[in-house]
Enzyme design. Sequence first.
Site, mmCIF file in Angstrom:
data_model
loop_
_atom_site.group_PDB
_atom_site.id
_atom_site.type_symbol
_atom_site.label_atom_id
_atom_site.label_comp_id
_atom_site.label_asym_id
_atom_site.label_seq_id
_atom_site.Cartn_x
_atom_site.Cartn_y
_atom_site.Cartn_z
ATOM 1 N N TYR A 142 -11.285 -12.089 -1.244
ATOM 2 C CA TYR A 142 -12.601 -12.019 -1.880
ATOM 3 C C TYR A 142 -12.867 -10.625 -2.465
ATOM 4 O O TYR A 142 -13.578 -10.492 -3.453
ATOM 5 C CB TYR A 142 -13.701 -12.332 -0.855
ATOM 6 C CG TYR A 142 -14.088 -13.771 -0.738
ATOM 7 C CD1 TYR A 142 -13.147 -14.750 -0.439
ATOM 8 C CD2 TYR A 142 -15.420 -14.163 -0.899
ATOM 9 C CE1 TYR A 142 -13.521 -16.070 -0.299
ATOM 10 C CE2 TYR A 142 -15.798 -15.484 -0.768
ATOM 11 C CZ TYR A 142 -14.849 -16.435 -0.470
ATOM 12 O OH TYR A 142 -15.226 -17.737 -0.336
ATOM 13 N N ASP A 243 -13.941 -19.759 4.726
ATOM 14 C CA ASP A 243 -14.855 -20.402 3.778
ATOM 15 C C ASP A 243 -14.511 -21.884 3.665
ATOM 16 O O ASP A 243 -15.372 -22.759 3.781
ATOM 17 C CB ASP A 243 -14.728 -19.723 2.407
ATOM 18 C CG ASP A 243 -15.631 -20.369 1.376
ATOM 19 O OD1 ASP A 243 -16.812 -20.597 1.694
ATOM 20 O OD2 ASP A 243 -15.148 -20.670 0.263
ATOM 21 N N ASP A 247 -16.576 -25.401 5.598
ATOM 22 C CA ASP A 247 -17.119 -26.556 4.872
ATOM 23 C C ASP A 247 -16.506 -27.841 5.410
ATOM 24 O O ASP A 247 -17.185 -28.858 5.584
ATOM 25 C CB ASP A 247 -16.814 -26.458 3.368
ATOM 26 C CG ASP A 247 -17.982 -25.879 2.578
ATOM 27 O OD1 ASP A 247 -18.639 -24.959 3.099
ATOM 28 O OD2 ASP A 247 -18.238 -26.346 1.450
#
Length: 357
Positions: A142, A243, A247
């Site tokens: 990121y 991440d 989810d």
Amino acid sequence: MKKHIAVLKGDGIGPEVINQSLKVLDAVGLLFGHQFQYEECLIGGIAIDQTGSPLPERTIKVCKSTDAVLLGAIGDPKFDNDPSAKIRPEQGLLELRKTLGLYANIRPIKIYKSLIHLSPLKAERLDGVDMVIYRELTGGIYFGKKEKGEDYASDLCLYNKYEIERIANLAFLAATKRNRKLCLVDKANVLESSRLWRKTVQDMSKHYPEVAVSFLYVDNAAMQLIVNPSQFDVILTSNMFGDILSDEASVLSGSIGLLASSSFGLDNKLYEPVHGSYPQAKGMDIANPIASILSVEMMLRDFKMTEEADVVMSAVDYCIENNILTVDINKKAELKCSEVGNAMSKQIAKYKTVSIY
Ligand code: IPM
Ligand code: MN
């Protein structure tokens, strides 16, 4: 007690769900005699529209000076389909995480018995599911160096040992207080950075002999989360894997609208739902406010307001058990987002803490 809270409603359904959280906090404040002072700041797409920046200076200043940050959601489709856009709402959140040094993102996954039928998984697979994901939040791909040419692009995935150690320490500590299992999810068969994660965690495990450490490659972990999710207690992983896996894990409970998260930093703490800005539902008052309300519950717990947090949790449990829920988890008698918020705060107001005898 007095607490000063930065409120960053953000985009899409962010304002709607945060408004319910504030109702709940107000009810808690009234009941326990606390003063929660809110300071609203801009972030994300709305901040770009109003100031030109996804993270205005004032927002940073306020977030640094408050006891906690409550965040709604970030993202607006008008920025999504333009890969050449220089300014994007998500940059606001990423910059905020970096500026506040929020290196650990904690995402608990809990199953509610009365909602098991909503899970895409068979009920028997959900038996005993109770895990928490520790996602590294300020490093890795990121934040690595980005490069772009005419016909190439690259994102560097870089981790320093100290970045792994500080979140791993938190994850080990959490494991000691839970079921004493920690699973590092990486891709150590391919990635050098993952091999550093693995070596660092292996070395650290000597200091936590009571914790059983296991290792899974991320592709296998993605599968294990579906076929045998109850094997997990604490999952520790890097920014991008965390991440994706969070989810995935969120749907086990039946709706991503139920999952809250906290992010720890050097000084600051931030609380936000795991779900995104759900732009299709913006302004419709149909979004599920539970994830946002549970973020408040996490915040109260970190304030050491344990009874207050328990009261919020029991209000959430009450609404879930009594079907006082939004359309994502209640197809029959769906309530509005604001109605669920009202019901929660009413339920909290009913709670008697002080006996008159
Ligand atoms: C999350 C979100 C963010 C992330 C986006 C909005 C930048 O998906 O908090 O999980 O990728 O970290
Ligand atoms: Mn995400």
